[in-house]
Motif scaffolding. Structure first.
Motif, mmCIF file in Angstrom:
data_model
loop_
_atom_site.group_PDB
_atom_site.id
_atom_site.type_symbol
_atom_site.label_atom_id
_atom_site.label_comp_id
_atom_site.label_asym_id
_atom_site.label_seq_id
_atom_site.Cartn_x
_atom_site.Cartn_y
_atom_site.Cartn_z
ATOM 1 N N PRO A 140 40.806 97.760 90.987
ATOM 2 C CA PRO A 140 41.626 98.092 89.814
ATOM 3 C C PRO A 140 41.510 97.121 88.653
ATOM 4 C CG PRO A 140 42.993 97.189 91.571
ATOM 5 C CD PRO A 140 41.635 97.436 92.161
ATOM 6 N N THR A 141 40.998 95.912 88.888
ATOM 7 C CA THR A 141 40.795 94.963 87.786
ATOM 8 C C THR A 141 39.323 94.610 87.618
ATOM 9 O OG1 THR A 141 41.158 93.025 89.210
ATOM 10 C CG2 THR A 141 43.097 93.983 88.152
ATOM 11 N N PRO A 199 38.215 87.510 83.852
ATOM 12 C CA PRO A 199 39.052 86.848 84.856
ATOM 13 C C PRO A 199 40.494 86.592 84.415
ATOM 14 C CG PRO A 199 36.874 85.851 84.842
ATOM 15 C CD PRO A 199 36.911 86.808 83.693
ATOM 16 N N GLY A 200 40.690 86.119 83.203
ATOM 17 C CA GLY A 200 42.040 85.835 82.746
ATOM 18 C C GLY A 200 42.887 87.087 82.657
ATOM 19 N N THR A 201 42.316 88.122 82.046
ATOM 20 C CA THR A 201 43.029 89.400 81.941
ATOM 21 C C THR A 201 43.252 89.997 83.321
ATOM 22 O OG1 THR A 201 42.026 89.793 79.779
ATOM 23 C CG2 THR A 201 42.990 91.686 80.894
ATOM 24 N N SER A 202 42.259 89.872 84.195
ATOM 25 C CA SER A 202 42.371 90.402 85.546
ATOM 26 C C SER A 202 43.581 89.828 86.271
ATOM 27 C CB SER A 202 41.095 90.093 86.340
ATOM 28 O OG SER A 202 41.227 90.495 87.684
ATOM 29 N N ASP A 203 43.783 88.527 86.178
ATOM 30 C CA ASP A 203 44.923 87.893 86.842
ATOM 31 C C ASP A 203 46.239 88.432 86.311
ATOM 32 O OD1 ASP A 203 43.434 86.355 88.542
ATOM 33 O OD2 ASP A 203 43.581 84.514 87.379
ATOM 34 N N ARG A 204 46.363 88.537 84.995
ATOM 35 C CA ARG A 204 47.613 89.006 84.402
ATOM 36 C C ARG A 204 47.883 90.469 84.752
ATOM 37 N NH1 ARG A 204 45.395 86.025 80.166
ATOM 38 N NH2 ARG A 204 44.741 87.902 79.049
ATOM 39 N N VAL A 205 46.843 91.285 84.720
ATOM 40 C CA VAL A 205 47.009 92.698 85.025
ATOM 41 C C VAL A 205 47.320 92.891 86.512
ATOM 42 C CG1 VAL A 205 45.780 94.902 85.151
ATOM 43 C CG2 VAL A 205 45.628 93.509 83.096
ATOM 44 N N HIS A 240 36.657 93.053 95.382
ATOM 45 C CA HIS A 240 35.671 92.031 95.719
ATOM 46 C C HIS A 240 36.246 90.636 95.531
ATOM 47 C CE1 HIS A 240 32.563 95.267 94.991
ATOM 48 N NE2 HIS A 240 32.070 94.683 96.064
ATOM 49 N N ASN A 241 37.379 90.560 94.842
ATOM 50 C CA ASN A 241 37.959 89.282 94.447
ATOM 51 C C ASN A 241 38.785 88.707 95.599
ATOM 52 O OD1 ASN A 241 39.604 87.230 93.294
ATOM 53 N ND2 ASN A 241 39.309 88.138 91.258
ATOM 54 N N LEU A 242 38.266 87.685 96.253
ATOM 55 C CA LEU A 242 38.947 87.124 97.424
ATOM 56 C C LEU A 242 40.241 86.416 97.044
ATOM 57 C CD1 LEU A 242 35.924 85.764 99.501
ATOM 58 C CD2 LEU A 242 37.090 87.979 99.665
ATOM 59 N N GLU A 243 40.317 85.879 95.826
ATOM 60 C CA GLU A 243 41.559 85.247 95.383
ATOM 61 C C GLU A 243 42.669 86.275 95.235
ATOM 62 O OE1 GLU A 243 41.005 82.902 91.913
ATOM 63 O OE2 GLU A 243 39.569 81.525 92.851
ATOM 64 N N LEU A 244 42.329 87.427 94.667
ATOM 65 C CA LEU A 244 43.327 88.490 94.563
ATOM 66 C C LEU A 244 43.697 89.017 95.945
ATOM 67 C CD1 LEU A 244 42.128 90.595 91.482
ATOM 68 C CD2 LEU A 244 43.738 88.685 91.545
#
Length: 225
Positions: free
Chosen positions: A173-174, A179-185, A205-209
């Motif tokens: 979904p992000t 990266p910055g926008t992805s975190d906020r969204v 794919h984002n392991l942090e998310l």
């Protein structure tokens, strides 16, 4: 009392079945998502995560196996009933927002409610509430082309939750955002999901998310590892 929103049992799916170029995408996937649980689905490209999400959301059918949403076996429903379940019980979010370009942000969230028999006034109140929760209420009258990528995706989140589904299915979904926008969204999505109390299966794919969700499952070579 069954506390599962989604249950997949021994799901198998092949393309070009029985032909020399047969591709076995899912080889016997079993997966459960509890009520109120947010599960990350992590998979390399081509591992079958989109196919699995489509089967879970009744957009595709397995060759064998069982799909249950809310303890109801939905595997062999006819097209009309599958459409009704998708409209009432499942919300979808994709990597690209897929908003209708000729309608405003508000209208994009109102329309699925109208299709579900909700009155215009009630639908607009609910749509504005959702937009407010993700911080874009002031953009309600803007069409998608006038919104940033992050704003477009937040509107897509609201549209997916417009009919108060039991289950949210999200495919990267992000993935189209920086990266910055992805975190906020993503934070906005998680706040919306938690406030709504629904269950979610989110491919990323984002392991942090993924680590910020309740549980992580991994799909590789057609199996949950």
């Amino acid at each position: 009392m069954n506390d599962l929103t989604l249950q997949l049992d021994d799901i198998k799916k092949a393309y070009n079945a029985g032909k020399p170029n047969e591709v076995q995408v899912l080889r016997g996937v079993s997966l459960q998502v509890a009520k109120g649980e947010v599960v990350a689905l992590v998979a390399p490209s081509g591992a079958g995560k989109s196919t699995l999400l489509h089967i879970a959301g009744l957009l595709d059918t397995p060759d064998t196996g069982r799909v249950e949403i809310g303890a109801e076996d939905l595997t062999n429903l006819g097209d009309r009933k599958r459409t009704a379940v998708r409209r009432n019980d499942v919300g979808f979010i994709y990597q690209f927002h897929h908003l209708l370009p000729e309608f405003s942000a508000l209208e994009n969230i109102v329309l699925p409610q109208l299709a579900n028999g909700i009155s215009q006034q009630t639908a607009e109140v609910h749509a504005l509430d959702l937009l407010g929760r993700v911080g874009v209420a002031e953009r309600a009258s803007h069409r998608p082309a006038a919104l940033s990528g992050g704003e477009q995706q937040r509107v897509a989140f609201c549209r997916a939750l417009a009919n108060k589904p039991k289950l949210l299915l999200a495919d990267e979904p992000t993935g189209n955002l920086d990266p910055g926008t992805s975190d906020r969204v993503f934070d906005a999505l998680m706040d919306l999901v938690r406030a709504s109390g629904l269950s979610a299966l989110i491919a990323t794919h984002n392991l942090e998310l993924a680590a910020r969700m309740d549980r992580v499952v991994r799909l590789d070579q057609g199996l949950i590892g």
